[in-house]
Design an enzyme around this catalytic site. Structure first.
Site, short mmCIF file in Angstrom:
data_model
loop_
_atom_site.label_atom_id
_atom_site.label_comp_id
_atom_site.label_asym_id
_atom_site.label_seq_id
_atom_site.Cartn_x
_atom_site.Cartn_y
_atom_site.Cartn_z
N MET A 1 62.93 57.17 82.47
CA MET A 1 62.04 57.36 81.42
C MET A 1 61.83 56.22 80.18
O MET A 1 62.04 56.07 78.64
CB MET A 1 61.70 58.36 80.51
CG MET A 1 61.98 59.66 81.38
SD MET A 1 60.27 59.99 82.71
CE MET A 1 60.14 60.52 80.83
N HIS B 1 56.51 59.11 91.21
CA HIS B 1 55.78 58.95 89.87
C HIS B 1 54.96 60.78 90.46
O HIS B 1 54.45 60.33 91.55
CB HIS B 1 54.60 58.33 89.05
CG HIS B 1 53.64 58.43 88.46
ND1 HIS B 1 54.05 58.53 86.64
CD2 HIS B 1 52.10 59.47 88.75
CE1 HIS B 1 52.75 59.08 85.90
NE2 HIS B 1 51.77 59.33 87.20
N THR C 1 55.35 47.24 89.87
CA THR C 1 55.08 45.79 89.58
C THR C 1 54.87 45.62 87.66
O THR C 1 55.11 47.24 87.21
CB THR C 1 53.76 45.73 89.74
OG1 THR C 1 52.78 47.48 89.41
CG2 THR C 1 53.42 45.92 91.45
N LEU D 1 52.34 49.74 84.35
CA LEU D 1 53.06 50.45 85.04
C LEU D 1 52.27 51.49 85.48
O LEU D 1 50.54 51.97 86.20
CB LEU D 1 52.69 51.03 83.48
CG LEU D 1 53.80 52.87 82.86
CD1 LEU D 1 55.39 52.69 83.32
CD2 LEU D 1 52.76 53.32 82.23
N GLU E 1 59.30 65.49 95.96
CA GLU E 1 59.70 64.59 96.19
C GLU E 1 60.87 64.52 96.27
O GLU E 1 61.39 63.50 97.15
CB GLU E 1 59.58 64.64 94.12
CG GLU E 1 58.05 64.21 93.10
CD GLU E 1 58.64 64.21 92.23
OE1 GLU E 1 59.80 63.48 91.35
OE2 GLU E 1 58.24 64.41 91.28
C1 GRF Z 1 60.51 64.59 86.82
O1 GRF Z 1 59.41 65.65 86.22
C2 GRF Z 1 60.02 63.44 88.20
O2 GRF Z 1 58.86 64.26 88.57
C3 GRF Z 1 59.93 62.67 87.99
O3 GRF Z 1 60.71 62.27 86.68
C4 GRF Z 1 61.21 63.74 85.83
C5 GRF Z 1 62.44 63.88 85.99
O4 GRF Z 1 62.72 63.83 87.82
N1 GRF Z 1 59.68 61.99 88.79
P1 GRF Z 1 64.62 64.08 87.97
O5 GRF Z 1 64.98 65.10 88.68
O6 GRF Z 1 65.64 63.14 86.99
O7 GRF Z 1 64.64 63.21 89.46
#
Ligand code: GRF
Length: 193
Positions: free
Chosen positions: A89, A108, A140, A143, A173
């Site tokens: 993040m 994403h 890239t 964002l 994911e």
């Molecule tokens: C989740 O919202 C996922 O969709 C996004 O990042 C957040 C945490 O993912 N990619 P993770 O459990 O830390 O991989």
């Protein structure tokens, strides 16, 4: 091939990638898991799986450039072929992104280009869409806008809460990311048409 995975939180995507790398004849090894937060829930999982972990605490740095420089130094210790952002993040500076051009991926939780930025599930519900999902793309400087490597779709169901939708996307994911990473390592980035 060496993969370095960057996390900030629970690391469920990182865990899915680690498990895939352990269970299949993967063309790569997870060289390290690096977090910008000491309390990232994914760190114990990586340690329990014998993967080196490093924490570069965001708050220890006065500037974004200083943080990125420290992060880059930590990453490059592991001689990475591929950097995987998994629930990481932080917005990364252009020089950092340029250093890893073409070899840094992100996931994403939306069907990009729809809903870039944060709170994607809330955005999807607010828009009244009946399809939503996740996107893996090359990072890239812009964002959430790099070349797309793969997407997975889920249904938005009547009465869906943000949490219910988030869980449905996250579960997908965990299937998408390991598959796209493996394909990317084996075949490289698809030719850009
Ligand atoms: C989740 O919202 C996922 O969709 C996004 O990042 C957040 C945490 O993912 N990619 P993770 O459990 O830390 O991989």
């Amino acid at each position: 091939k060496n993969i370095v995975i960057l996390i900030s939180g629970g690391g469920s995507n990182m865990a899915a990638i680690v498990r895939a790398a352990q269970s299949e004849q993967w063309p790569a090894r997870i060289a390290a898991v690096i977090s910008n937060r000491a309390d990232a829930g994914g760190l114990p999982f990586a340690q329990a799986n014998g993967i080196p972990t490093v924490v570069i605490p965001s708050q220890d740095f006065a500037s974004r450039d200083a943080f990125d420089a420290a992060l880059r130094a930590a990453i490059d210790e592991f001689l990475p072929d591929l950097i995987v952002l998994a629930g990481f993040m932080r917005i990364l500076t252009a020089p950092f992104v340029a250093h890893y051009a073409g070899r840094m991926l992100n996931i994403h939780p939306s069907l990009l280009p729809r809903f870039s930025g944060l709170h994607t599930h809330r955005q999807a519900l607010a828009a009244g869409h009946d399809r939503h999902g996740a996107t893996v793309h090359i990072v890239t400087a812009e964002l959430d806008h790099g070349p797309v490597l793969g997407q997975v779709e889920v249904a938005v169901l009547p009465g869906d809460t943000e949490a219910a939708l988030a869980i449905r996307v996250l579960q997908q994911e965990h299937i998408l990311y390991p598959r796209v990473i493996r394909d990317f390592i084996e075949h490289g980035a698809p030719a850009q048409h």
